[in-house]
Design an enzyme around this catalytic site. Structure first.
Site, PDB file in Angstrom:
ATOM      1  N   GLY A   1      12.760  48.977  29.840  1.00  0.00           N
ATOM      2  CA  GLY A   1      12.213  50.242  30.303  1.00  0.00           C
ATOM      3  C   GLY A   1      10.876  50.090  31.007  1.00  0.00           C
TER       4      GLY A   1
ATOM      5  N   LYS B   1      30.689  43.774  31.931  1.00  0.00           N
ATOM      6  CA  LYS B   1      29.596  43.367  31.046  1.00  0.00           C
ATOM      7  C   LYS B   1      30.071  43.339  29.586  1.00  0.00           C
ATOM      8  CE  LYS B   1      24.781  43.850  29.885  1.00  0.00           C
ATOM      9  NZ  LYS B   1      23.502  44.533  30.087  1.00  0.00           N
TER      10      LYS B   1
ATOM     11  N   ASN C   1      28.189  38.718  21.420  1.00  0.00           N
ATOM     12  CA  ASN C   1      27.190  39.335  20.547  1.00  0.00           C
ATOM     13  C   ASN C   1      27.532  39.226  19.065  1.00  0.00           C
ATOM     14  OD1 ASN C   1      24.690  41.153  21.620  1.00  0.00           O
ATOM     15  ND2 ASN C   1      26.199  40.849  23.239  1.00  0.00           N
TER      16      ASN C   1
ATOM     17  N   SER D   1      21.362  39.864  22.305  1.00  0.00           N
ATOM     18  CA  SER D   1      20.560  40.977  21.784  1.00  0.00           C
ATOM     19  C   SER D   1      20.899  41.268  20.332  1.00  0.00           C
ATOM     20  CB  SER D   1      20.786  42.228  22.637  1.00  0.00           C
ATOM     21  OG  SER D   1      22.148  42.619  22.622  1.00  0.00           O
TER      22      SER D   1
END
Length: 355
Positions: free
Chosen positions: A12, A204, A212, A273
């Site tokens: 961000g 993606k 992940n 992540s």
């Protein structure tokens, strides 16, 4: 154009700094030491493309910002339902929400012609709680192909990638997407407006849904997973099953599984992540990255045994470390639609609660 970046973390703050550099009025909504650093010295971006700084207004109170034309949503998807008090002060009648999230978005079936149009995906929008905060007609999809990290308060390390693909849930190229794209490009970013953003979502997700959870379960980097014979085979199965589910809901991304795995391997010693969240005792994004995919498998009667097995173990991990609910609430049957089901839709059993 007035933009608020809600959740000005690594991604961000990077986007906000770039927009500011391009001449857009930007307000960052952040917190803690990161906010203090931005207030005192702006955002410092360290990048192989060239370092730069952006002194843009920052606050932890969106009411100080007031209504904006665009909200760039940098929050994790599992916090959307509780973000109402942050979002509400930023809205006017035509405010657009650019949701830069991983996985399946809450708006996925909004504006999608076909048998599942208007259905709610319970995993990501339990009882419509996200739609209540983020109205469907405000949503614009955003798929992030960019890697950043916070090197310290107010300091963003840009590692690679500058592409933020955006698109309307209903397809086509709208004026509101074009205007935001132009502002991003003016700031030095790539921001193509995709006529079918769902293809980007699945491309993606092909990597996220596989790498992940495995990375969190094995505490392994991308290259370690790709170079281990057993996990490489498992990743392949998960990707193949993900493509099968995508096809079942009408999306056919043009992507090679081998190319996707080899690309991940080239990333090297990178922690996903989800592994980073695990190490920081943060909630795992299982709902949007994996549980939603399993729910869509239920909806379309797709077997997906490997995805289901990995989801079961990853969900147990999240439960044991206290960052997620138990597998007892995982999707096991096709969810009920948000409204009356179209006559041509697949039969739906009782709707599951949030996994």
């Amino acid at each position: 154009m007035k933009v608020a970046v809600l959740g000005a973390g690594a991604i961000g703050a990077y986007v906000g700094a770039a927009l500011h550099r391009g001449g857009t009025e930007v307000h960052l909504v952040a917190r803690g030491a990161h906010l203090d650093a931005i207030r005192s010295g702006g955002v410092k971006v360290l990048s192989p493309r060239g370092d730069f700084e952006a002194r843009t207004p920052a606050t932890d109170d969106p009411a100080e910002v007031g209504p904006v034309d665009y909200i760039f949503l940098g929050l994790k998807a599992n916090s959307y339902a509780s973000a109402g008090p942050l979002v509400e002060p930023l809205l006017h009648d035509k405010t657009v929400v650019i949701a830069a999230q991983n996985g399946i978005p809450w708006w996925y079936f909004h504006g999608l012609k076909g048998p599942y149009e208007g259905r709610r995906i319970e995993s990501v929008d339990p009882d419509g709680s996200v739609t209540e905060v983020l109205a469907l007609d405000r949503a614009v999809g955003c798929v992030v192909y960019c890697s950043t990290e916070l090197e310290g308060p107010g300091v963003v390390r840009h590692l690679e990638g500058t592409r933020f693909s955006i698109g309307e849930p209903g397809g086509g190229v709208s004026d509101r997407c074009t205007a935001f794209s132009e502002a991003m490009i003016a700031g030095g970013l790539k921001c193509p407006v995709e006529a079918d953003i769902r293809k980007d979502i699945w491309i993606k997700l092909l990597g996220n849904a596989a790498f992940n959870p495995i990375s969190a379960l094995a505490r392994a980097t991308m290259v370690e997973i790709a170079q281990h014979q057993g996990t490489r085979a498992m990743i392949r199965l998960m990707m193949e099953e993900t493509l099968e589910i995508a096809a079942a809901v009408g999306c056919h991304p043009d992507i090679s599984v081998d190319k996707r795995i080899n690309g991940a391997e080239r990333v090297g010693e990178h922690k996903t992540s989800m592994l980073q969240d695990l190490e920081k005792d943060k909630p795992l994004e299982l709902d949007v990255i994996l549980a939603a995919v399993v729910e869509l498998a239920d909806l379309t009667d797709t077997k997906a045994p490997t995805l289901r097995a990995v989801h079961a173990v990853a969900d147990l991990l999240a439960t044991k470390i206290g960052t997620g609910p138990s597998l007892a609430h995982a999707p096991t049957s096709a969810p009920a639609p948000a409204g009356p089901a179209p006559a041509s839709s697949a039969p739906a059993a009782a709707a599951p609660v949030r996994p």
